[in-house]
Motif scaffolding. Structure first.
Motif, PDB file in Angstrom:
ATOM      1  N   GLN A 162      13.469  12.099 -15.506  1.00  0.00           N
ATOM      2  CA  GLN A 162      12.244  12.325 -14.780  1.00  0.00           C
ATOM      3  C   GLN A 162      12.268  11.165 -13.598  1.00  0.00           C
ATOM      4  O   GLN A 162      12.651  11.794 -12.538  1.00  0.00           O
ATOM      5  CB  GLN A 162      10.846  13.136 -14.699  1.00  0.00           C
ATOM      6  N   ALA A 163      11.921   9.901 -14.586  1.00  0.00           N
ATOM      7  CA  ALA A 163      12.011   8.958 -13.691  1.00  0.00           C
ATOM      8  C   ALA A 163      13.450   8.326 -13.152  1.00  0.00           C
ATOM      9  O   ALA A 163      13.289   8.149 -11.611  1.00  0.00           O
ATOM     10  CB  ALA A 163      11.261   7.940 -14.782  1.00  0.00           C
ATOM     11  N   SER A 164      14.631   8.774 -13.428  1.00  0.00           N
ATOM     12  CA  SER A 164      15.549   8.402 -12.779  1.00  0.00           C
ATOM     13  C   SER A 164      15.719   9.374 -11.232  1.00  0.00           C
ATOM     14  O   SER A 164      15.939   9.440 -10.160  1.00  0.00           O
ATOM     15  CB  SER A 164      16.759   9.049 -13.113  1.00  0.00           C
ATOM     16  N   TYR A 165      15.526  10.767 -11.403  1.00  0.00           N
ATOM     17  CA  TYR A 165      15.218  11.539 -10.224  1.00  0.00           C
ATOM     18  C   TYR A 165      14.368  10.658  -9.063  1.00  0.00           C
ATOM     19  O   TYR A 165      14.221  10.631  -8.076  1.00  0.00           O
ATOM     20  CB  TYR A 165      14.986  12.971 -10.467  1.00  0.00           C
ATOM     21  N   GLU A 166      12.982  10.443  -9.074  1.00  0.00           N
ATOM     22  CA  GLU A 166      11.794  10.244  -8.755  1.00  0.00           C
ATOM     23  C   GLU A 166      12.076   8.752  -7.847  1.00  0.00           C
ATOM     24  O   GLU A 166      10.893   8.559  -7.179  1.00  0.00           O
ATOM     25  CB  GLU A 166      10.847  10.735  -9.460  1.00  0.00           C
ATOM     26  N   VAL A 167      13.030   7.858  -8.726  1.00  0.00           N
ATOM     27  CA  VAL A 167      13.147   6.678  -7.500  1.00  0.00           C
ATOM     28  C   VAL A 167      14.154   6.683  -6.668  1.00  0.00           C
ATOM     29  O   VAL A 167      13.613   7.017  -5.368  1.00  0.00           O
ATOM     30  CB  VAL A 167      14.539   5.915  -8.874  1.00  0.00           C
ATOM     31  N   GLY A 168      14.709   7.898  -6.130  1.00  0.00           N
ATOM     32  CA  GLY A 168      15.356   8.212  -5.068  1.00  0.00           C
ATOM     33  C   GLY A 168      14.420   9.405  -4.104  1.00  0.00           C
ATOM     34  O   GLY A 168      13.899   8.658  -3.109  1.00  0.00           O
ATOM     35  N   ALA A 169      13.148  10.279  -4.507  1.00  0.00           N
ATOM     36  CA  ALA A 169      12.053  10.572  -4.528  1.00  0.00           C
ATOM     37  C   ALA A 169      11.628   9.832  -3.878  1.00  0.00           C
ATOM     38  O   ALA A 169      11.049   9.620  -1.709  1.00  0.00           O
ATOM     39  CB  ALA A 169      11.279  11.541  -4.856  1.00  0.00           C
ATOM     40  N   ALA A 170      10.867   8.711  -4.553  1.00  0.00           N
ATOM     41  CA  ALA A 170      10.207   7.807  -4.440  1.00  0.00           C
ATOM     42  C   ALA A 170      10.850   6.984  -2.383  1.00  0.00           C
ATOM     43  O   ALA A 170      10.340   6.736  -1.623  1.00  0.00           O
ATOM     44  CB  ALA A 170       9.932   6.385  -5.201  1.00  0.00           C
ATOM     45  N   ILE A 171      11.888   6.231  -2.483  1.00  0.00           N
ATOM     46  CA  ILE A 171      12.510   6.465  -1.381  1.00  0.00           C
ATOM     47  C   ILE A 171      12.512   6.619  -0.211  1.00  0.00           C
ATOM     48  O   ILE A 171      12.424   5.871   0.563  1.00  0.00           O
ATOM     49  CB  ILE A 171      13.968   4.986  -2.446  1.00  0.00           C
ATOM     50  N   ASN A 188       0.607  -1.318  -0.160  1.00  0.00           N
ATOM     51  CA  ASN A 188      -0.134  -0.370   0.097  1.00  0.00           C
ATOM     52  C   ASN A 188       0.444   1.761   0.339  1.00  0.00           C
ATOM     53  O   ASN A 188       0.504   2.085  -0.151  1.00  0.00           O
ATOM     54  CB  ASN A 188      -1.255   0.016   0.889  1.00  0.00           C
ATOM     55  N   THR A 189       1.829   1.221   0.214  1.00  0.00           N
ATOM     56  CA  THR A 189       2.847   2.602   0.175  1.00  0.00           C
ATOM     57  C   THR A 189       2.972   2.705  -0.746  1.00  0.00           C
ATOM     58  O   THR A 189       3.121   4.001  -1.603  1.00  0.00           O
ATOM     59  CB  THR A 189       4.721   2.063   1.423  1.00  0.00           C
ATOM     60  N   VAL A 190       4.009   1.595  -1.350  1.00  0.00           N
ATOM     61  CA  VAL A 190       3.987   1.128  -3.345  1.00  0.00           C
ATOM     62  C   VAL A 190       2.928   2.395  -3.686  1.00  0.00           C
ATOM     63  O   VAL A 190       2.740   3.673  -5.052  1.00  0.00           O
ATOM     64  CB  VAL A 190       4.493   0.179  -3.395  1.00  0.00           C
ATOM     65  N   LEU A 191       2.069   1.668  -3.800  1.00  0.00           N
ATOM     66  CA  LEU A 191       0.707   2.803  -4.468  1.00  0.00           C
ATOM     67  C   LEU A 191       0.157   3.970  -3.563  1.00  0.00           C
ATOM     68  O   LEU A 191      -0.347   4.289  -5.003  1.00  0.00           O
ATOM     69  CB  LEU A 191      -0.537   1.565  -4.400  1.00  0.00           C
ATOM     70  N   ALA A 192       0.196   4.076  -2.638  1.00  0.00           N
ATOM     71  CA  ALA A 192       0.141   5.993  -2.254  1.00  0.00           C
ATOM     72  C   ALA A 192       1.022   6.663  -2.398  1.00  0.00           C
ATOM     73  O   ALA A 192       1.169   7.849  -3.079  1.00  0.00           O
ATOM     74  CB  ALA A 192       0.107   5.779  -1.120  1.00  0.00           C
ATOM     75  N   VAL A 193       1.684   5.803  -2.817  1.00  0.00           N
ATOM     76  CA  VAL A 193       3.275   7.157  -3.261  1.00  0.00           C
ATOM     77  C   VAL A 193       3.357   7.593  -4.691  1.00  0.00           C
ATOM     78  O   VAL A 193       3.480   8.984  -5.291  1.00  0.00           O
ATOM     79  CB  VAL A 193       5.177   7.012  -3.184  1.00  0.00           C
ATOM     80  N   ALA A 194       3.410   5.960  -5.675  1.00  0.00           N
ATOM     81  CA  ALA A 194       2.846   6.152  -6.828  1.00  0.00           C
ATOM     82  C   ALA A 194       1.559   7.089  -7.674  1.00  0.00           C
ATOM     83  O   ALA A 194       1.446   7.563  -8.136  1.00  0.00           O
ATOM     84  CB  ALA A 194       2.917   5.128  -7.150  1.00  0.00           C
ATOM     85  N   LEU A 195       0.190   7.116  -6.699  1.00  0.00           N
ATOM     86  CA  LEU A 195      -0.996   8.226  -6.375  1.00  0.00           C
ATOM     87  C   LEU A 195      -0.349   9.741  -6.740  1.00  0.00           C
ATOM     88  O   LEU A 195      -1.122  10.283  -6.536  1.00  0.00           O
ATOM     89  CB  LEU A 195      -1.879   7.682  -5.703  1.00  0.00           C
ATOM     90  N   VAL A 196       0.398   9.662  -5.481  1.00  0.00           N
ATOM     91  CA  VAL A 196       0.654  11.505  -5.704  1.00  0.00           C
ATOM     92  C   VAL A 196       2.046  11.658  -6.788  1.00  0.00           C
ATOM     93  O   VAL A 196       2.060  13.105  -6.029  1.00  0.00           O
ATOM     94  CB  VAL A 196       1.081  11.723  -4.326  1.00  0.00           C
ATOM     95  N   THR A 197       2.584  10.698  -7.635  1.00  0.00           N
ATOM     96  CA  THR A 197       3.981  11.469  -7.845  1.00  0.00           C
ATOM     97  C   THR A 197       3.217  11.665  -9.127  1.00  0.00           C
ATOM     98  O   THR A 197       4.065  12.182 -10.592  1.00  0.00           O
ATOM     99  CB  THR A 197       4.850  10.187  -7.735  1.00  0.00           C
ATOM    100  N   TRP A 198       1.907  10.373 -10.049  1.00  0.00           N
ATOM    101  CA  TRP A 198       1.303  10.307 -11.134  1.00  0.00           C
ATOM    102  C   TRP A 198       1.961  11.788 -12.465  1.00  0.00           C
ATOM    103  O   TRP A 198       1.453  12.097 -12.899  1.00  0.00           O
ATOM    104  CB  TRP A 198       1.137   9.186 -11.653  1.00  0.00           C
ATOM    105  N   PRO A 199       0.960  12.921 -10.907  1.00  0.00           N
ATOM    106  CA  PRO A 199       1.188  13.786 -11.918  1.00  0.00           C
ATOM    107  C   PRO A 199       2.089  14.448 -12.664  1.00  0.00           C
ATOM    108  O   PRO A 199       1.881  15.217 -13.845  1.00  0.00           O
ATOM    109  CB  PRO A 199       0.166  14.786 -10.680  1.00  0.00           C
ATOM    110  N   ILE A 200       3.197  14.597 -11.514  1.00  0.00           N
ATOM    111  CA  ILE A 200       3.954  15.648 -12.670  1.00  0.00           C
ATOM    112  C   ILE A 200       4.821  14.387 -13.543  1.00  0.00           C
ATOM    113  O   ILE A 200       4.506  14.841 -14.856  1.00  0.00           O
ATOM    114  CB  ILE A 200       5.680  14.161 -11.666  1.00  0.00           C
ATOM    115  N   TYR A 201       4.444  13.114 -14.210  1.00  0.00           N
ATOM    116  CA  TYR A 201       4.689  12.874 -15.546  1.00  0.00           C
ATOM    117  C   TYR A 201       3.883  13.580 -16.140  1.00  0.00           C
ATOM    118  O   TYR A 201       3.810  13.467 -17.385  1.00  0.00           O
ATOM    119  CB  TYR A 201       4.991  11.465 -14.959  1.00  0.00           C
TER     120      TYR A 201
END
Length: 274
Positions: free
Chosen positions: A197-206, A138-151
Motif C-alpha cells: 500500500q505504501a508503494s502506491y501511496e507515495v505516488g498518490a501523496a505526490i 504543512n502540506t506534508v502534515l495535511a496529506v498524512a493526516l488524511v491518509t493514515w486511516p487507510i493503513y
C-alpha cells in the motif's frame, strides 16, 4: 529472496517502474549539483523555447525550466516519502492497537478513522493546510493526516485475521504478554500489505501535494515544486507550453512509476493474488 527477485523481474511493468524510480532518484540526488540556480531570474530571457542553453526553455520570469524541474524532483519525492512515513507509522499503530486490543479500544479507534473517511480526502487536506498555513511542511502534515486511516484499516484487518492463529496461541501459552504479542508476532506478519500500500501511496501523496500547491494551499512561489510550477505557468500555455508541460510530465512519470512498482510488489508478496 532470489525467488522473489525472479518473480519481480518477470513482471515487465514492475521492471519499468523500478527503472523510472532509479532514474528519478538519480536526478533528485545528483541533478541539483549539475544544473543552475532554479530561482535565478532573467527577464530578458523570459518564455524562451528549448535551446542548447536552456534544454527545456524558460518560464515567465526567465528562470531555467530544467533547473526547476530537477530541483522539484527532490522536493516532490521528499514530500511523497515524508507523507507515507508519517501516515504509515500513525495508521499502523492505530490499526495494531485496534485489532490487538479489541473491545472498546477497537470501537473507539475505528470510529475515529470513520470520521476521517467521512470527508473527501482532498477537501479535508485543503482545510487542514489552510488552518495550518500554506507551506510545504504543512502540506506534508495535511496529506498524512488524511491518509493514515487507510493503513489503520489495513493493519486492523490483518491483525484480526492473525490474532487467533496457532503461533499467537502458542505465544500466549508460553506466557507472552500483550505487548510482546503485538510487536513481536502480529506486527511483522501484518507489514506485507502495508509495504504494498505504501508503494502506491507515495505516488498518490505526490499527486495530492501537487494538487494542493496548484490551488494555492501547498508550496508557495518561488519554490520549485512541480504542482506550484504548473500553477505559475498555466496562464502561458498558449505561448510557452513547455513551461507547464515539463513539471506535469514529472508528476505523471513519478506517479506511474510508483503504481507500476506497487503492482509488482503486490504480485511478488501476495501469494493469494498469484
Amino acid at each position: 529472496m532470489r525467488r522473489l527477485a525472479r518473480r519481480f523481474l518477470r513482471n515487465p511493468g514492475a521492471v519499468v517502474g523500478l527503472f523510472l524510480l532509479l532514474v528519478l532518484a538519480l536526478v533528485a540526488l545528483l541533478g541539483p549539483g549539475l544544473v543552475g540556480d532554479p530561482l535565478e531570474q532573467n527577464l530578458l530571457e523570459r518564455l524562451k523555447p528549448p535551446s542548447p542553453e536552456h534544454p527545456l526553455g524558460t518560464d515567465q520570469l526567465g528562470r531555467d525550466v530544467l533547473a526547476r524541474v530537477v530541483h522539484g524532483a527532490r522536493i516532490s519525492l521528499g514530500v511523497g516519502f515524508g507523507v507515507v512515513l508519517l501516515a504509515s507509522l500513525l495508521g499502523t499503530a492505530v490499526g495494531l492497537l485496534a485489532g490487538g486490543l479489541g473491545g472498546r479500544w477497537d470501537n473507539l479507534l475505528m470510529r475515529l478513522t470513520d470520521v476521517f473517511f467521512a470527508f473527501p480526502s482532498l477537501i479535508l487536506a485543503m482545510a487542514i493546510a489552510a488552518a495550518l498555513g500554506p507551506n510545504l511542511g504543512n502540506t506534508v502534515l495535511a496529506v498524512a493526516l488524511v491518509t493514515w486511516p487507510i493503513y489503520a484499516r489495513l493493519v486492523r484487518a490483518q491483525v484480526l485475521a492473525l490474532r487467533e492463529r496457532e503461533f499467537v496461541e502458542a505465544a500466549r501459552a508460553l506466557g507472552a504478554g500483550q505487548g510482546r504479542i503485538l510487536l513481536r508476532h502480529l506486527l511483522p506478519n501484518a507489514l506485507t500489505p502495508v509495504l504494498v500500500q505504501a508503494s502506491y501511496e507515495v505516488g498518490a501523496a505526490i499527486l495530492t501535494a501537487a494538487g494542493l500547491s496548484f490551488i494555492g494551499f501547498g508550496a508557495q512561489p518561488p519554490t520549485p515544486e512541480w504542482g506550484a510550477m504548473v500553477a505559475e505557468t498555466r496562464n502561458y500555455m498558449a505561448e510557452a507550453p513547455w513551461a507547464a508541460t515539463a513539471p506535469a510530465l514529472g508528476i505523471l512519470l513519478t506517479v506511474l512509476a510508483f503504481n507500476l512498482l506497487g503492482d509488482g510488489l503486490r504480485d511478488v508478496l501476495d501469494p493469494r493474488g498469484r
